[in-house]
Write a protein that holds these residues in place. Structure first.
Motif, mmCIF file in Angstrom:
data_model
loop_
_atom_site.group_PDB
_atom_site.id
_atom_site.type_symbol
_atom_site.label_atom_id
_atom_site.label_comp_id
_atom_site.label_asym_id
_atom_site.label_seq_id
_atom_site.Cartn_x
_atom_site.Cartn_y
_atom_site.Cartn_z
ATOM 1 N N UNK A 317 0.829 -1.205 0.000
ATOM 2 C CA UNK A 317 0.000 0.000 0.000
ATOM 3 C C UNK A 317 0.862 1.254 0.000
ATOM 4 N N UNK A 318 1.982 1.226 0.775
ATOM 5 C CA UNK A 318 2.887 2.367 0.806
ATOM 6 C C UNK A 318 3.492 2.598 -0.574
ATOM 7 N N UNK A 319 3.808 1.499 -1.250
ATOM 8 C CA UNK A 319 4.404 1.634 -2.564
ATOM 9 C C UNK A 319 3.460 2.356 -3.520
ATOM 10 N N UNK A 320 2.154 1.977 -3.493
ATOM 11 C CA UNK A 320 1.192 2.580 -4.411
ATOM 12 C C UNK A 320 0.955 4.042 -4.057
ATOM 13 N N UNK A 321 0.780 4.374 -2.772
ATOM 14 C CA UNK A 321 0.576 5.767 -2.379
ATOM 15 C C UNK A 321 1.801 6.613 -2.728
ATOM 16 N N UNK A 322 2.985 5.997 -2.696
ATOM 17 C CA UNK A 322 4.188 6.724 -3.034
ATOM 18 C C UNK A 322 4.173 7.164 -4.500
ATOM 19 N N UNK A 323 3.366 6.456 -5.342
ATOM 20 C CA UNK A 323 3.294 6.778 -6.766
ATOM 21 C C UNK A 323 2.205 7.798 -7.092
ATOM 22 N N UNK A 324 1.468 8.317 -6.086
ATOM 23 C CA UNK A 324 0.405 9.288 -6.367
ATOM 24 C C UNK A 324 0.935 10.435 -7.233
ATOM 25 N N UNK A 325 0.204 10.763 -8.308
ATOM 26 C CA UNK A 325 0.582 11.834 -9.209
ATOM 27 C C UNK A 325 1.460 11.396 -10.363
ATOM 28 N N UNK A 326 1.873 10.097 -10.372
ATOM 29 C CA UNK A 326 2.736 9.609 -11.445
ATOM 30 C C UNK A 326 1.913 8.903 -12.517
ATOM 31 N N UNK A 426 -21.894 23.080 -14.192
ATOM 32 C CA UNK A 426 -22.807 21.966 -14.489
ATOM 33 C C UNK A 426 -22.255 20.617 -14.036
ATOM 34 N N UNK A 427 -20.962 20.557 -13.731
ATOM 35 C CA UNK A 427 -20.331 19.285 -13.344
ATOM 36 C C UNK A 427 -20.335 19.193 -11.814
ATOM 37 N N UNK A 428 -20.869 18.119 -11.219
ATOM 38 C CA UNK A 428 -20.877 17.985 -9.755
ATOM 39 C C UNK A 428 -19.454 17.940 -9.189
ATOM 40 N N UNK A 429 -19.330 18.423 -7.947
ATOM 41 C CA UNK A 429 -18.041 18.404 -7.257
ATOM 42 C C UNK A 429 -17.732 16.992 -6.767
ATOM 43 N N UNK A 430 -16.483 16.580 -6.907
ATOM 44 C CA UNK A 430 -16.061 15.258 -6.455
ATOM 45 C C UNK A 430 -15.906 15.189 -4.956
ATOM 46 N N UNK A 431 -15.530 14.035 -4.408
ATOM 47 C CA UNK A 431 -15.468 13.857 -2.946
ATOM 48 C C UNK A 431 -14.356 14.644 -2.268
ATOM 49 N N UNK A 432 -13.267 14.965 -2.988
ATOM 50 C CA UNK A 432 -12.151 15.677 -2.369
ATOM 51 C C UNK A 432 -11.276 16.213 -3.476
ATOM 52 N N UNK A 433 -10.294 17.096 -3.079
ATOM 53 C CA UNK A 433 -9.342 17.582 -4.073
ATOM 54 C C UNK A 433 -8.524 16.416 -4.618
ATOM 55 N N UNK A 434 -8.137 16.520 -5.875
ATOM 56 C CA UNK A 434 -7.316 15.477 -6.484
ATOM 57 C C UNK A 434 -5.898 15.531 -5.935
ATOM 58 N N UNK A 435 -5.360 16.736 -5.858
ATOM 59 C CA UNK A 435 -3.981 16.891 -5.377
ATOM 60 C C UNK A 435 -3.788 18.288 -4.821
#
Length: 435
Positions: A317-326, A426-435
């Motif tokens: 899980x740490x490995x995947x979160x470390x790749x956020x934004x890649x 017109x586009x609904x807001x998502x659950x949280x900021x992307x980044x």
């Protein structure tokens, strides 16, 4: 980019944190108390309008006092604060609240060290010290100037910064503000002294670069401490297990001796039946103890396997979160994905990829065992309204991009942003900021 503001108050128990929070927001959730026992027992988070010269809305975080005399509460309070900051992701201003007359002694250094351990010395670029109970009536000012050496705002601020550099190698000059929270609107000093403090908070909050708590070392420090406590608990459990094994061996020895006595007594015809009953009972105890030992061994083995699996999943899980934004290219399937929320989201086709990114800078990985999320919508695009910032529109919602640095770090293309406020609304807001 538009964003909220986050202000934290921290300090030792009895320093006046809640009084400062109440003065800034006039919110009844921040109770002030003049005694030593802490009024704030848990982290309080309130979004309110700050009572500054130019009011603005910000999130106020009031934390429990550190160096609490009750054992174990400091670790609990720091863990709770880290969890809160992990959700907030950043802060604009961290107020270290101390009261007039407090020395930079070991308890105060311990309080500052808690947060240096959590965030590193770079946090001081977004910090301000607040000295409370700084009365400015003529008597109080005369008493301070008569001390040796005289105590003025300039001398107290200079001494505090000197101590910070000596003990924590602070890379910058930390601003110091002075206020008497007990001063009311009816007092002649209120407009000048309290107004000056409120203006300093406003300037620092609005001009500081947000400190990103996602890069803080707090989570690792707390994890190391919890791992140490876990090891200590395991060592105690192992010692208790050894004692139990020794007791079991002693019981087994006693059972064996009883059985030997029973066998000796069996030679006597008159005692044959009693010896038989004793031997049967000894065998029953031995079998029950052996069964219990087998169950304990099986349980220990199962717990070991569960812990190994947990550690494996935690590393994955740490490995995947470390790749956020890649952007990653799966060498086994050829698929290209964008990693966010700890999951791989497949980019369905070159058209969608060209809608979003400025180049083909992705990394090659074997994604066979990595967790996948919902693919991006065919034709996903970047959208911005009137002074709204930039959002990623995909899967029926839009998710915000918090800053220009984040936009560039994720490789998005400025030239591909659609500026259409009506479409943006017109586009609904998502659950949280992307980044």
């Amino acid at each position: 980019m538009s964003h909220n503001y986050v202000v934290l108050t921290v300090g030792n128990t009895g320093g006046g944190k809640s009084s400062v929070s109440s003065l800034l927001t006039k919110n009844p959730k921040f109770k002030s108390y003049s005694g030593y026992h802490p009024e704030t027992n848990c982290t309080t988070v309130v979004t309110a309008e700050f009572c500054t010269p130019n009011p603005f809305v910000a999130t106020m975080v009031d934390t429990p006092g550190l160096n609490d005399p009750r054992p174990g509460l400091d670790t609990q309070h720091v863990a709770e604060l880290i969890a809160t900051l992990k959700q907030l992701q950043f802060f604009n201003l961290l107020l270290f609240v101390i009261k007039d007359g407090d020395r930079f002694d070991q308890p105060m250094r311990d309080m500052v060290q808690h947060f240096v351990d959590c965030f590193g010395s770079n946090m001081f670029t977004s910090c301000m010290f607040v000295v409370t109970r700084w009365a400015t009536d003529e008597k109080a000012m005369r008493n301070r100037t008569r001390q040796t050496p005289p105590r003025t705002e300039q001398s107290v601020a200079a001494d505090l910064n000197q101590q910070l550099k000596a003990f924590f190698n602070v890379p910058c000059e930390v601003p110091v503000s002075f206020v008497d929270c007990l001063c009311g609107p009816e007092d002649p000093e209120y407009a000048t002294d309290v107004g000056r403090f409120l203006q300093q908070v406003e300037v620092q909050t609005l001009t500081n670069t947000p400190f990103q708590t996602k890069d803080a070392v707090a989570a690792q420090a707390l994890k190391d401490k919890m791992e140490q406590e876990k090891r200590q608990a395991e060592e105690r459990a192992a010692a208790e297990a050894r004692k139990a094994a020794e007791a079991e061996a002693q019981r087994a020895k006693m059972a064996q001796e009883a059985q030997q006595k029973a066998q000796q007594a069996a030679a006597k015809a008159a005692e044959l039946e009693a010896a038989k009953r004793a031997a049967d009972e000894a065998r029953r105890i031995a079998e029950a103890d052996a069964a219990a030992a087998r169950q304990a061994a099986e349980a220990a083995e199962a717990a070991k396997k569960a812990e190994e699996e947990r550690q494996r999943l935690e590393k994955e899980n740490h490995r995947v979160h470390h790749l956020n934004g890649r952007r990653v290219h799966d060498v086994t399937t050829g698929a290209v994905s964008l990693v966010f929320d700890g999951l791989l989201h497949h980019i369905p086709n070159p058209h969608t990829y060209a809608n979003l990114f400025r180049d083909s800078n992705y990394m090659n990985v074997d994604a066979t065992n990595l967790p996948h999320g919902e693919p991006l919508t065919h034709g996903a695009f970047l959208i911005g309204g009137n002074n709204t910032g930039v959002y990623l529109a995909s899967n029926g919602v839009k998710r915000g991009i918090t800053s220009e640095n984040a936009f560039n770090a994720w490789g998005f293309a400025w030239g591909k942003v659609h500026h259409n406020h009506a479409l943006w609304e017109s586009i609904p807001m998502g659950p949280a900021h992307l980044c």
